[in-house]
Each structure stands twice: as structure tokens, then as C-alpha cells.
Write a protein that holds these residues in place. Structure first.
Motif, PDB file in Angstrom:
ATOM      1  N   ASP A   1     -10.794   1.664   2.273  1.00  0.00           N
ATOM      2  CA  ASP A   1     -10.397   1.087   3.562  1.00  0.00           C
ATOM      3  C   ASP A   1      -8.902   1.343   3.724  1.00  0.00           C
ATOM      4  OD1 ASP A   1     -11.434  -1.429   5.567  1.00  0.00           O
ATOM      5  OD2 ASP A   1      -9.257  -1.109   5.378  1.00  0.00           O
TER       6      ASP A   1
ATOM      7  N   ILE B   1      -6.252  -1.106   2.437  1.00  0.00           N
ATOM      8  CA  ILE B   1      -6.023  -1.301   0.998  1.00  0.00           C
ATOM      9  C   ILE B   1      -5.262  -0.094   0.456  1.00  0.00           C
ATOM     10  CG2 ILE B   1      -7.087  -1.575  -1.268  1.00  0.00           C
ATOM     11  CD1 ILE B   1      -9.467  -2.897   0.078  1.00  0.00           C
TER      12      ILE B   1
ATOM     13  N   ILE C   1     -12.910  -0.208  -2.359  1.00  0.00           N
ATOM     14  CA  ILE C   1     -11.590  -0.302  -1.710  1.00  0.00           C
ATOM     15  C   ILE C   1     -11.346   0.864  -0.759  1.00  0.00           C
ATOM     16  CG2 ILE C   1     -10.500  -1.726  -3.477  1.00  0.00           C
ATOM     17  CD1 ILE C   1      -9.341   0.937  -4.637  1.00  0.00           C
TER      18      ILE C   1
HETATM   19 NA    NA Z   1      -7.818   2.876   0.515  1.00  0.00          NA
END
Ligand code: NA
Ligand code: FAD
Length: 388
Positions: free
Chosen positions: A210, A213, A208
Motif C-alpha cells: 500500500d 506504508i 504492506i
Molecule cells: Na508499500
């Protein structure tokens, strides 16, 4: 608040996989909430500073799969060590290899049976109850592998797992008891196995990593004082992936699904290595726990960074879960299955909410099963919701 495109309830492997896929395929913004203070669900682990052991907080987790899609997927986020899982059992003052294999049998009978001789012996001993229909787990066990091996390695261990005499357990809990008529004690039969090289949590953090997110911890979906609660999201029409307990979602309106849980007792020793292996089962009733996990031994490749003089062991005590306990293993009686089928109907009818994971579908799933079902659920259920 400005709502994201998708809210995922539960930062376990199901929720993380769906979130990762949503961002990768559609570039949407995802909020993941979890009531716990860490991501990773039951696969979470942390480093123990004193010993250098990686402790699997919710019990020993071994990754294994024969599913190419899952293996390729997980390798995008972590490499795996060459760890091969093996288990040993202490019975009557001796240590035996498991699953029951030719080594176990020859040690137990002080013999040097060939594979064919051992098979003939086990068949003969299993014939004790020939012609009868085993009504309980005890008789089933005897009819599968014979009384001597059943009573030594299965009976009391199973009794401790269920806190119930196997004579009072349904025969249907076991369909087969694996016996290997060679010396192979490799536990899993899958094409791939190993442990994540930098640990479970680093693996899952990378899934995750990113900016689209965002994770909010210590946040309960049913707590209406926080913005990502069930009612507010339903009112705003935000799609939800729910990986918490399915009966809880419906306020236990049809009754409670039953689970077993495990209590862990931590013990530290002034030794570099206490058991000489990662998992030691205790097959006899004089030891109250089922098995003990010595976490350092899952990662022998990290010896240089582990404490050579201290080790940490977790003893496992199994029991029926009450509400508020961590639900670990679905009990899955016929009554539970029938009850789940009714919840599943309610879940299907719930608009803009996808149920998944082990709690959301009342299933015992290994990690590879959870990832596989999450990839499929994303394609078949979540992506269509996001495109609407
Ligand atoms: Na993140
Ligand atoms: P979980 O990991 O349980 O994640 C669900 C998350 O939802 C949790 O973090 C929970 O806090 C959160 N949540 C629930 N309700 C709410 C709410 N109301 N609001 C916000 N958040 C909520 N698998 C293997 O492959 N190999 C093994 O060796 C292995 N050993 C295991 C040993 C034990 C003791 C157990 C219990 C499981 C083991 N597993 C193993 C299975 C593995 O743990 C699961 O397959 C996997 O972790 C399940 O992922 P999940 O996302 O479905 O659920």
C-alpha cells in the motif's frame, strides 16, 4: 523530515499486522523501520537458487492455528498448501516417528501392543519414581513417561537444547510429555495448518502493499543519526509501536532478560533427497546438533521447479544467547519472569509507545499468537493513540 502518523519498529509479523490495520482502518501513513536488510522478522525466507528450496532463514516455520479470526486474516494475503507437519527422530541407528506414539512404542519395544497395553506399560514404567516429588527435569521426565522412552527420545535431545545435563535443569521446564496411544503422528492438533503457497516473504510483502506504508531497512531505532530514532520521535510526539527487545529499550537498566539462540550449519548433498522428510531429530549425544531441516521437503508441490540432484540441509545447534546473538527462545526462569514484570511496568508508563511481539513482551509466541495479539493491540492501544 516530515513525520508519518505512526512509526513501527520491527518489520516482523507483529509490526506488519499493526501497520496494515492502521492503514485499513484510518488511512494513516506508516513508516516501518527494521535494523535487518529484509522484512518479515524471524518468519522471513528466501529461495535457494541451486536447489529450489525455500530456506527459512531463522529456523523452520510451520503455520498452524485454531483461531478463526487469525485464519481469515492471513488468508487475505496468501493461500496455504496442504502441508501437514510430521517429525522423525534418529535413535541408536533407527528412525522413529514423533511425537512418541504407538508406532514409536511398538518399534522401540519390538512389540505389537494395543493402545491399552501400551498405556499400561508406560504407566508402570512411569511409576518408578512414584511418591517422590521430581526435583529436576530428568526425574520429571522419568515420572511422566518412564525411564526407557525418556532416556531414548527426551533426555539427550533436551540436554543438547539447553547445553545442560537434564539433572541440572529445573523440573518446571516441562509440564507434560505428549504420548499418543494410537498411530497418529500428525504434529499439530490445530484446525488449520499449511505453508504459504508462494512463500513467507511474498505473504508478508502483500500485507504492506500500500502506498501509505513505507519501509526503511538497515535502520536501528536507537541510532540517533537516522530520523526515525527514539529521541526524535518522542520530541515530535509521533506514536511508536516497538517490537524490539524490551530490556534494550530501557537500556538494560534493570538487568538483561535471558534467551536461547540457535546456530545453523548449512550442508549440501549430491542427492535429490537426503532424509526423506523435512525435519529429522537426533536423539543421541553422538550427533552434536539437535535436529536437521531439509527445506525442499516442506514444499513437495514444487518438485517440478526443484533440483532433482541436489539438496540443502540446515543442522541446528542450540545454546544460551549472549548480547548480540539472535534471541530465539525466552529462558523464562522465575527470575526472568520477575524481571520482565518490572520492565512491563516501565513499558506501560511509556507515553505514546506500544510494546508488542515476542521481543517486546518477552514471550515465546507462534506466528498465529503474534498476529492475534497484534490485531488486539491495534484495536485497544494503537488506534486510540492515532485518534488523539
Ligand atoms: Na508499500
Ligand atoms: P520478530 O519476527 O522477531 O520481528 C521483530 C523485528 O524487530 C525483527 O525483524 C528485528 O530486526 C526488529 N528490530 C529489533 N530491534 C530493532 C531496532 N532497535 N531497530 C529496528 N528494528 C529492530 N512460529 C510458528 O507459528 N511456527 C513455527 O514453526 C515457528 N518456528 C520458529 C522457530 C524458531 C527458531 C523461532 C525463533 C521462532 C519460531 N516461530 C514459529 C515463532 C515466530 O518466529 C514468531 O512468532 C514471529 O516471527 C514473531 O514476530 P514478531 O514480529 O513478534 O518478532
Amino acid at each position: 523530515v516530515e513525520y508519518p502518523d505512526l512509526v513501527v519498529v520491527g518489520a516482523g509479523l507483529f509490526g506488519l499486522t499493526v501497520a496494515q490495520q492502521a492503514v485499513e482502518h484510518l488511512g494513516v501513513r506508516v513508516e516501518i523501520i527494521d535494523v535487518r536488510d529484509h522484512i518479515g522478522g524471524n518468519a522471513y525466507s528466501y529461495m535457494d537458487e541451486e536447489t529450489g528450496a525455500e530456506i527459512h532463514k531463522y529456523g523452520a516455520h510451520l503455520f498452524h492455528t485454531s483461531n478463526k479470526r487469525v485464519w481469515d486474516y492471513v488468508n487475505r494475503f496468501t493461500s496455504f498448501t496442504d502441508y501437514v507437519h510430521r517429525v522423525y527422530a534418529t535413535h541408536d541407528g533407527e528412525v522413529y516417528p514423533l511425537p512418541i506414539n504407538l508406532g514409536t512404542i511398538n518399534q522401540f519395544f519390538h512389540a505389537h501392543y494395543t493402545p491399552a497395553e501400551a498405556k499400561a506399560l508406560v504407566d508402570e514404567q512411569a511409576g518408578e519414581l512414584a511418591g517422590t516429588d521430581p526435583k529436576n527435569l530428568n526425574d520429571k521426565g522419568i515420572s511422566l513417561i518412564g525411564r526407557p522412552l525418556y532416556e531414548a527420545f527426551i533426555k539427550n535431545y533436551t540436554g543438547k537444547q539447553w547445553q545442560t545435563d537434564p539433572k541440572d535443569l529445573p523440573a518446571g521446564i516441562i509440564n507434560r510429555l505428549p504420548v499418543r496411544f494410537n498411530y497418529d503422528n500428525r504434529y499439530f492438533r490445530d484446525t488449520w495448518e499449511g505453508l504459504p503457497t508462494d512463500g513467507y516473504t511474498a505473504w508478508m510483502e502483500r500485507m504492506i502493499d500500500d502506498p501509505r506504508i513505507h519501509v526503511t531497512l538497515r535502520t536501528d531505532f536507537f541510532d540517533e543519526s537516522q530520523p526515525y530514532n527514539r529521541k526524535a520521535l518522542a520530541a515530535a510526539g509521533v506514536p511508536v509501536v516497538y517490537t524490539g527487545p524490551v530490556d534494550r529499550y530501557f537500556d538494560y537498566s534493570l538487568g538483561e532478560l535471558k534467551w536461547r539462540t540457535v546456530d545453523f550449519r548449512e550442508v549440501r548433498y549430491d542427492e535429490g533427497d537426503h532424509f526423506g522428510c523435512p525435519v529429522m531429530n537426533f536423539s543421541d549425544p553422538d550427533v552434536p546438533y539437535t535436529r536437521a531441516i531439509e527445506f525442499k521437503n516442506f514444499n513437495p508441490e514444487r518438485r517440478a521447479s526443484q533440483n532433482p540432484d541436489r539438496t540443502v540441509v540446515w543442522e541446528e545447534y542450540s545454546r544460551f544467547a549472549e548480547r548480540g546473538d539472535e534471541p530465539y527462545y525466552p529462558i523464562n526462569t522465575e527470575a526472568d519472569k520477575a524481571l520482565y514484570a518490572r520492565y512491563e511496568e516501565l513499558a506501560k508508563a511509556e507515553p505514546r509507545t506500544v510494546f508488542g511481539g515476542r521481543l517486546g513482551t518477552y514471550k515465546y509466541y507462534d506466528m498465529h499468537n503474534v498476529i492475534d495479539t497484534a490485531l488486539t493491540a491495534y484495536e485497544e492501544q494503537v488506534e486510540p493513540l492515532l485518534k488523539k
